[in-house]
Design an enzyme around this catalytic site. Structure first.
Site, PDB file in Angstrom:
ATOM      1  N   TYR A 152      11.530  22.976   5.309  1.00 50.82           N
ATOM      2  CA  TYR A 152      10.120  22.864   4.910  1.00 50.82           C
ATOM      3  C   TYR A 152       9.388  24.183   5.152  1.00 50.82           C
ATOM      4  CZ  TYR A 152       5.331  21.129   4.571  1.00 50.82           C
ATOM      5  OH  TYR A 152       4.011  20.955   4.213  1.00 50.82           O
ATOM      6  N   SER A 162       0.872  25.949   3.434  1.00 47.17           N
ATOM      7  CA  SER A 162       0.757  25.207   4.700  1.00 47.17           C
ATOM      8  C   SER A 162       0.597  26.202   5.845  1.00 47.17           C
ATOM      9  CB  SER A 162       2.038  24.400   4.925  1.00 47.17           C
ATOM     10  OG  SER A 162       2.062  23.824   6.212  1.00 47.17           O
TER      11      SER A 162
HETATM   12  N1  NAD Z   1      -0.305  16.397   5.384  1.00 46.46           N
HETATM   13  C1  NAD Z   1      -0.228  17.551   6.024  1.00 46.46           C
HETATM   14  O1  NAD Z   1      -0.410  17.610   7.257  1.00 46.46           O
HETATM   15  C2  NAD Z   1       0.060  18.828   5.276  1.00 46.46           C
HETATM   16  C3  NAD Z   1       0.016  20.020   6.019  1.00 46.46           C
HETATM   17  C4  NAD Z   1       0.279  21.217   5.370  1.00 46.46           C
HETATM   18  C5  NAD Z   1       0.540  21.241   4.010  1.00 46.46           C
HETATM   19  N2  NAD Z   1       0.564  20.075   3.328  1.00 46.46           N
HETATM   20  C6  NAD Z   1       0.874  20.166   1.887  1.00 46.46           C
HETATM   21  O2  NAD Z   1      -0.078  19.451   1.134  1.00 46.46           O
HETATM   22  C7  NAD Z   1       0.559  18.874  -0.022  1.00 46.46           C
HETATM   23  C8  NAD Z   1       0.300  17.381  -0.066  1.00 46.46           C
HETATM   24  O3  NAD Z   1       0.787  16.782   1.138  1.00 46.46           O
HETATM   25  P1  NAD Z   1       0.485  15.277   1.522  1.00 46.46           P
HETATM   26  O4  NAD Z   1       0.411  15.231   2.999  1.00 46.46           O
HETATM   27  O5  NAD Z   1      -0.616  14.749   0.703  1.00 46.46           O
HETATM   28  O6  NAD Z   1       1.877  14.594   1.082  1.00 46.46           O
HETATM   29  P2  NAD Z   1       2.170  13.090   0.589  1.00 46.46           P
HETATM   30  O7  NAD Z   1       3.615  12.843   0.884  1.00 46.46           O
HETATM   31  O8  NAD Z   1       1.142  12.155   1.124  1.00 46.46           O
HETATM   32  O9  NAD Z   1       1.974  13.217  -0.995  1.00 46.46           O
HETATM   33  C9  NAD Z   1       2.856  13.994  -1.767  1.00 46.46           C
HETATM   34  C10 NAD Z   1       2.844  13.454  -3.186  1.00 46.46           C
HETATM   35  O10 NAD Z   1       3.760  14.232  -3.964  1.00 46.46           O
HETATM   36  C11 NAD Z   1       4.538  13.352  -4.764  1.00 46.46           C
HETATM   37  N3  NAD Z   1       5.815  13.988  -5.075  1.00 46.46           N
HETATM   38  C12 NAD Z   1       6.781  14.375  -4.207  1.00 46.46           C
HETATM   39  N4  NAD Z   1       7.814  14.926  -4.866  1.00 46.46           N
HETATM   40  C13 NAD Z   1       7.492  14.903  -6.193  1.00 46.46           C
HETATM   41  C14 NAD Z   1       8.150  15.323  -7.377  1.00 46.46           C
HETATM   42  N5  NAD Z   1       9.382  15.861  -7.340  1.00 46.46           N
HETATM   43  N6  NAD Z   1       7.525  15.167  -8.563  1.00 46.46           N
HETATM   44  C15 NAD Z   1       6.297  14.588  -8.609  1.00 46.46           C
HETATM   45  N7  NAD Z   1       5.619  14.156  -7.527  1.00 46.46           N
HETATM   46  C16 NAD Z   1       6.221  14.313  -6.327  1.00 46.46           C
HETATM   47  C17 NAD Z   1       4.695  12.089  -3.909  1.00 46.46           C
HETATM   48  O11 NAD Z   1       5.028  10.952  -4.675  1.00 46.46           O
HETATM   49  C18 NAD Z   1       3.300  11.995  -3.288  1.00 46.46           C
HETATM   50  O12 NAD Z   1       2.412  11.274  -4.103  1.00 46.46           O
HETATM   51  C19 NAD Z   1       2.037  19.250   0.079  1.00 46.46           C
HETATM   52  O13 NAD Z   1       2.271  20.405  -0.689  1.00 46.46           O
HETATM   53  C20 NAD Z   1       2.220  19.551   1.558  1.00 46.46           C
HETATM   54  O14 NAD Z   1       3.285  20.442   1.780  1.00 46.46           O
HETATM   55  C21 NAD Z   1       0.340  18.863   3.922  1.00 46.46           C
END
Ligand code: NAD
Length: 256
Positions: free
Chosen positions: A155, A142
């Site tokens: 986080y 991230s």
């Molecule tokens: N959305 C953003 O702005 C953003 C920014 C930087 C980094 N990220 C990173 O991108 C990735 C995806 O983020 P997102 O925004 O799509 O999140 P999201 O919450 O929309 O999706 C995350 C998914 O992970 C699953 N999950 C969570 N814990 C779990 C576990 N223990 N076992 C199995 N599945 C699990 C959830 O059910 C969900 O489907 C993450 O690693 C996040 O840190 C997101």
């Protein structure tokens, strides 16, 4: 012909958001995909979307923080995929707060998913990644791995660790031809956006506008835009000489 034809890919957190977009992107480029999540309903939907559009996918319900479940998930993935050539560690827990707000249990929970869970998925997949000859691990880090936003201590810390996990694995696994890279998204419009706003306790519309203004391109990114960078790093055709690296997909957020 797709650039990932005949390759098997595991994508964790594939039920929604960025993980879902990654699973669809890899499948549309020819990979067979094991969609991993603990959310059974939405995770099955992702696999179904791939199959309905002519691709190959399976859903395997797994909590990646549980090593026994990860072991079974890898066995099930190999059985369906035939090989593991690509592992995308994307599932994540979002625990925000200042240091005094976070309990011991919350600390342990987030590290078990965002850091140890990623490592466990690599460890259990390793015998198959070694066999592949074209294998790639892509970890979702991230911009929070680089910039410490306020009151985001657990986080930020977990995502900082993902970057160093990526580099450490790149160093150790190069001898097996395994490339390990990271993608660092900025503000991407997913359900995590709303978890963040709920934590801040601010007005949703106003905060969404602030998130948009926070990048040089004056908008939030789309999950599909992150998935393109993951595809690049997963494809041996495109990124065969890149390892230990991270690609920032943030619309220029870090320059504002
Ligand atoms: N959305 C953003 O702005 C953003 C920014 C930087 C980094 N990220 C990173 O991108 C990735 C995806 O983020 P997102 O925004 O799509 O999140 P999201 O919450 O929309 O999706 C995350 C998914 O992970 C699953 N999950 C969570 N814990 C779990 C576990 N223990 N076992 C199995 N599945 C699990 C959830 O059910 C969900 O489907 C993450 O690693 C996040 O840190 C997101």
């Amino acid at each position: 012909m797709g650039k990932l034809d005949n390759l098997g890919a595991i994508v964790t957190g594939a039920a929604e958001g960025i993980g879902e977009a990654i699973a669809l992107e890899l499948a549309s480029n020819g990979a067979k995909v094991a969609c991993i999540d603990f959310n059974e309903e939405s995770g099955s939907d992702t696999a179904k979307k791939i199959i309905d559009s002519g691709g190959e996918a399976v859903f395997i319900k797994t909590d990646i923080s549980d090593p026994d479940q990860v072991k079974k998930m890898v066995d099930g993935s190999v059985e369906y995929l035939g090989s593991i050539d690509i592992l995308v560690n994307n599932a994540a827990k979002f625990t925000f707060g200042a240091v005094e707000d976070v309990s011991q249990e919350e600390w342990e929970d987030i590290l078990k998913v965002n850091v140890i869970g990623y490592s466990t998925c690599v460890k259990e997949s390793l015998p198959y990644l070694k066999k592949s000859g074209k294998s790639a691990v892509v970890n979702l880090a991230s911009v929070s791995s680089i910039i410490a936003g306020p009151k985001f201590v657990p986080y930020n810390t977990s995502k900082g660790a993902v970057l160093m996990l990526t580099r450490s694995l790149a160093v150790d696994l190069a001898e097996y031809g395994i490339r390990v890279n990271a993608v660092c998204p900025g503000s991407i419009h997913t359900s995590a956006t709303y978890k963040h706003i709920a934590h801040m306790g601010t007005d949703v519309e106003k905060t969404l506008k602030e998130f948009q203004e926070g990048s040089l391109l004056k908008r939030q990114g789309k999950p599909e835009e992150v998935a393109k960078a993951v595809l690049f790093l997963a494809s041996n055709e495109d990124s065969s000489f890149i390892t230990g690296e991270n690609i920032i997909v943030d619309g220029g957020l870090i320059y504002t």
